[in-house]
Design a protein around this motif. Structure first.
Motif, PDB file in Angstrom:
ATOM      1  N   ILE A 459      21.492 -22.299 -35.396  1.00 53.57           N
ATOM      2  CA  ILE A 459      20.736 -21.712 -36.511  1.00 53.57           C
ATOM      3  C   ILE A 459      20.846 -20.195 -36.475  1.00 53.57           C
ATOM      4  O   ILE A 459      21.067 -19.529 -37.497  1.00 53.57           O
ATOM      5  CB  ILE A 459      19.252 -22.148 -36.452  1.00 53.57           C
ATOM      6  CG1 ILE A 459      19.137 -23.664 -36.658  1.00 53.57           C
ATOM      7  CG2 ILE A 459      18.423 -21.402 -37.508  1.00 53.57           C
ATOM      8  CD1 ILE A 459      17.774 -24.226 -36.312  1.00 53.57           C
ATOM      9  N   ALA A 460      20.722 -19.623 -35.272  1.00 52.60           N
ATOM     10  CA  ALA A 460      20.791 -18.163 -35.122  1.00 52.60           C
ATOM     11  C   ALA A 460      22.171 -17.629 -35.483  1.00 52.60           C
ATOM     12  O   ALA A 460      22.304 -16.511 -36.009  1.00 52.60           O
ATOM     13  CB  ALA A 460      20.429 -17.776 -33.690  1.00 52.60           C
ATOM     14  N   GLU A 461      23.207 -18.423 -35.199  1.00 50.72           N
ATOM     15  CA  GLU A 461      24.589 -17.983 -35.451  1.00 50.72           C
ATOM     16  C   GLU A 461      25.057 -18.279 -36.869  1.00 50.72           C
ATOM     17  O   GLU A 461      26.119 -17.815 -37.292  1.00 50.72           O
ATOM     18  CB  GLU A 461      25.533 -18.661 -34.444  1.00 50.72           C
ATOM     19  CG  GLU A 461      25.309 -18.203 -33.006  1.00 50.72           C
ATOM     20  CD  GLU A 461      26.066 -19.054 -31.996  1.00 50.72           C
ATOM     21  OE1 GLU A 461      26.675 -20.070 -32.412  1.00 50.72           O
ATOM     22  OE2 GLU A 461      26.036 -18.707 -30.797  1.00 50.72           O
ATOM     23  N   ASN A 462      24.262 -19.041 -37.615  1.00 47.97           N
ATOM     24  CA  ASN A 462      24.632 -19.407 -38.980  1.00 47.97           C
ATOM     25  C   ASN A 462      24.541 -18.173 -39.887  1.00 47.97           C
ATOM     26  O   ASN A 462      23.485 -17.548 -39.987  1.00 47.97           O
ATOM     27  CB  ASN A 462      23.684 -20.502 -39.488  1.00 47.97           C
ATOM     28  CG  ASN A 462      24.117 -21.064 -40.836  1.00 47.97           C
ATOM     29  OD1 ASN A 462      24.767 -20.395 -41.627  1.00 47.97           O
ATOM     30  ND2 ASN A 462      23.738 -22.307 -41.099  1.00 47.97           N
ATOM     31  N   LEU A 464      24.197 -17.940 -42.911  1.00 53.00           N
ATOM     32  CA  LEU A 464      23.247 -18.115 -44.017  1.00 53.00           C
ATOM     33  C   LEU A 464      21.792 -17.888 -43.578  1.00 53.00           C
ATOM     34  O   LEU A 464      20.898 -17.820 -44.413  1.00 53.00           O
ATOM     35  CB  LEU A 464      23.388 -19.527 -44.605  1.00 53.00           C
ATOM     36  CG  LEU A 464      24.734 -19.852 -45.269  1.00 53.00           C
ATOM     37  CD1 LEU A 464      24.750 -21.288 -45.764  1.00 53.00           C
ATOM     38  CD2 LEU A 464      25.019 -18.882 -46.411  1.00 53.00           C
ATOM     39  N   THR A 465      21.564 -17.797 -42.266  1.00 53.22           N
ATOM     40  CA  THR A 465      20.197 -17.533 -41.783  1.00 53.22           C
ATOM     41  C   THR A 465      19.787 -16.120 -42.168  1.00 53.22           C
ATOM     42  O   THR A 465      20.507 -15.153 -41.890  1.00 53.22           O
ATOM     43  CB  THR A 465      20.109 -17.705 -40.256  1.00 53.22           C
ATOM     44  OG1 THR A 465      20.440 -19.060 -39.929  1.00 53.22           O
ATOM     45  CG2 THR A 465      18.707 -17.406 -39.752  1.00 53.22           C
ATOM     46  N   GLU A 466      18.637 -16.000 -42.822  1.00 49.32           N
ATOM     47  CA  GLU A 466      18.145 -14.690 -43.269  1.00 49.32           C
ATOM     48  C   GLU A 466      17.969 -13.752 -42.081  1.00 49.32           C
ATOM     49  O   GLU A 466      17.462 -14.154 -41.029  1.00 49.32           O
ATOM     50  CB  GLU A 466      16.791 -14.861 -43.980  1.00 49.32           C
ATOM     51  CG  GLU A 466      16.860 -15.652 -45.273  1.00 49.32           C
ATOM     52  CD  GLU A 466      17.315 -14.787 -46.434  1.00 49.32           C
ATOM     53  OE1 GLU A 466      17.418 -13.553 -46.250  1.00 49.32           O
ATOM     54  OE2 GLU A 466      17.590 -15.349 -47.503  1.00 49.32           O
ATOM     55  N   PRO A 467      18.358 -12.472 -42.233  1.00 42.84           N
ATOM     56  CA  PRO A 467      18.167 -11.505 -41.143  1.00 42.84           C
ATOM     57  C   PRO A 467      16.717 -11.454 -40.643  1.00 42.84           C
ATOM     58  O   PRO A 467      16.470 -11.312 -39.450  1.00 42.84           O
ATOM     59  CB  PRO A 467      18.582 -10.169 -41.783  1.00 42.84           C
ATOM     60  CG  PRO A 467      19.527 -10.565 -42.866  1.00 42.84           C
ATOM     61  CD  PRO A 467      19.042 -11.869 -43.383  1.00 42.84           C
TER      62      PRO A 467
END
Length: 494
Positions: A459-462, A464-467
């Protein structure tokens, strides 16, 4: 799980003692914070007038030592802490502390202020040899929204200090229904210096839960449904870690059950069912009407005062169901009162992270002290404070928990719920964090923690995950790593 917060706070206290060694007033504050860091977790019991605070406190302690009548002492903030011998100390607003006599009446502790007016008392401190007080100091507070502004103001001043850490590390907040005034208080509590420490540290209790179903034997089932609805209420959820239904009177009396109580319920159990139900149409009728043989009006009045109609009905049903001794009945009544669930919540939400909560209180106290200190003195400690707050993982977990509960993060609902659980929002033990059964094996815990670690890493490396959500991911990852590190080496390698 990790101890950087408590160790860092202890180091700060040592540094503060050196910096303020020539300032007696500041040094006294530092010593008080040091004692707080080293002592048991402090939990305040708060709520509106007649919410059942003292009754619930007695249930938690397991003895009737908190006065439950409307006397002078219910207007005073009262501390209950562990002591090898019973002792009551009155701390006046002006003057030296004085000892009060320790007397009991039918097993209940009786307070006598010795002519001192309640408004002249800062607090009472009761030292008591109850095992339940070894790990917890409980603080009974006067009713909020009392008709007396003095009484209500005293509670608010204690619970909501303007520029200092609250004297308690967490709050059990009692309410009979969810009113706007309850939400307003919890919002105020969250906005204090203690609340700004970055944690939701209140647990709500739907007190007098048996009254919700008018004393019927299924009252607690109805109360549990309402408590669940409240726990998901958009106004309450950011302010409390959960809502637990408790029949306070039954909880207290089951913990202090007497042989005579059991015998009286046994006589009622032997009555014809229709006769018994007619007798229990109201508390007044139950006390005044004749029958059963061998049970006096005084005994029935005592029974209804101690257990209420709900507790009597439940006790009789359990005896008719096969319970044959007072110890077994007491345990079952305590369990069904909701007390067990409450004690489990106190343990999992507060006691297992006691060090982090106490360390936060020490940090907030030092920050308040520095605000009133000369700039050159404050600068010597400010850098250490900032480093601790940025680096202590427990503090980052507490801060994230608050953000998750207030909807301040851009995370999908299912990820937000999982993150809250992984940082200890539903309990701080490894199985609770990972959503496992309490008896999960180290192998099961290790596998679950490793799966969570890998999932949140993705999830952290995706991209698309919002900053804005990346910091939350990093905290969750660190929590997963900490869980793996807490396991025996043999089980933490995959």
């Amino acid at each position: 799980m990790m101890d950087s917060g408590i160790a860092g706070a202890s180091a700060l206290i040592r540094q503060a003692k050196e910096i303020f060694h020539q300032d007696p007033a500041a040094l006294a504050v530092v010593h008080e914070l040091e004692g707080r860091l080293e002592g048991p977790l402090r939990i305040a019991v708060a709520g509106m007038v007649k919410a059942g605070k003292s009754t619930l406190l007695n249930a938690i302690i397991g003895e009737e030592i908190a006065p439950t009548d409307a006397g002078e002492c219910t207007r005073i903030v009262t501390w209950y802490r562990y002591g090898h011998t019973p002792r009551i100390t009155l701390h006046p607003i002006i003057g030296e502390p004085r000892a009060l006599p320790v007397t009991r009446d039918y097993g209940r502790l009786v307070f006598s202020l010795g002519g001192v007016r309640a408004e002249d008392v800062e607090r009472l401190v009761v030292d008591w040899p109850a095992a339940s007080l070894r790990e917890l100091t409980l603080i009974d507070t006067p009713g909020i929204a009392s008709l007396s502004q003095d009484v209500s103001g005293r509670s608010m001043q204690f619970l909501l200090p303007e520029d200092a850490p609250m004297a308690a590390d967490a709050v059990i907040y009692l309410m009979r229904h969810l009113h706007a005034s309850d939400v307003r208080f919890l919002e105020s509590f969250k906005d204090t210096a203690a609340g700004q420490s970055g944690t939701v540290n209140a647990l709500a209790v739907l007190s007098r839960a048996d009254e919700i179903g008018a004393g019927r034997i299924d009252s607690l089932i109805s109360a549990a449904v309402i408590a669940d609805r409240y726990s998901r209420d958009q106004n309450l959820r950011p302010l409390a870690l959960g809502v637990v239904p408790v029949a306070g009177l039954l909880a207290q009396s089951s913990r202090t059950m007497r042989q005579t109580d059991f015998e009286a319920m046994g006589l009622l159990a032997q009555m014809d069912r229709n006769q018994r139900e007619r007798l229990m149409l109201s508390a007044d009728l139950f006390s005044r009407a004749a029958g059963p043989a061998g049970l006096s009006q005084e005994a029935k009045a005592s029974l209804v005062e101690r257990f209420g109609l709900f507790g009597i009905r439940l006790g009789v049903a359990l005896i008719r169901g096969g319970i044959s001794n007072p110890t077994e009945l007491a345990h079952e009544l305590a369990r069904r009162s909701g007390l067990g669930q409450l004690l489990d919540n106190i343990a999992s939400l507060f006691q297992t992270r006691a060090d982090a909560l106490k360390a936060r209180a020490a940090v907030v106290g030092l920050e308040a002290l520095l605000r009133g200190s000369p700039k050159d003195v404050a600068m010597q400690l400010e850098a250490s404070l900032e480093r601790l707050q940025a680096g202590a993982h427990e503090f980052r977990e507490l801060k994230l928990l608050t953000s998750l509960r207030t909807g301040g993060l851009i995370l999908a609902p299912e990820l937000s719920a999982e993150a809250e659980q992984l940082v200890g929002g539903r309990g701080n033990t490894l199985p609770l964090r990972l959503g496992l059964d309490p008896g999960a094996t180290p192998e099961q815990i290790s596998e679950a923690a490793r799966n969570c670690l890998n999932r949140w890493r993705l999830i952290a490396e995706n991209p698309l995950t919002e900053p804005a959500a990346l910091d939350a991911c990093r905290v969750v990852l660190r929590s997963c790593e900490g869980m793996l590190a807490a396991l025996p080496a043999a089980h933490s390698v995959g």
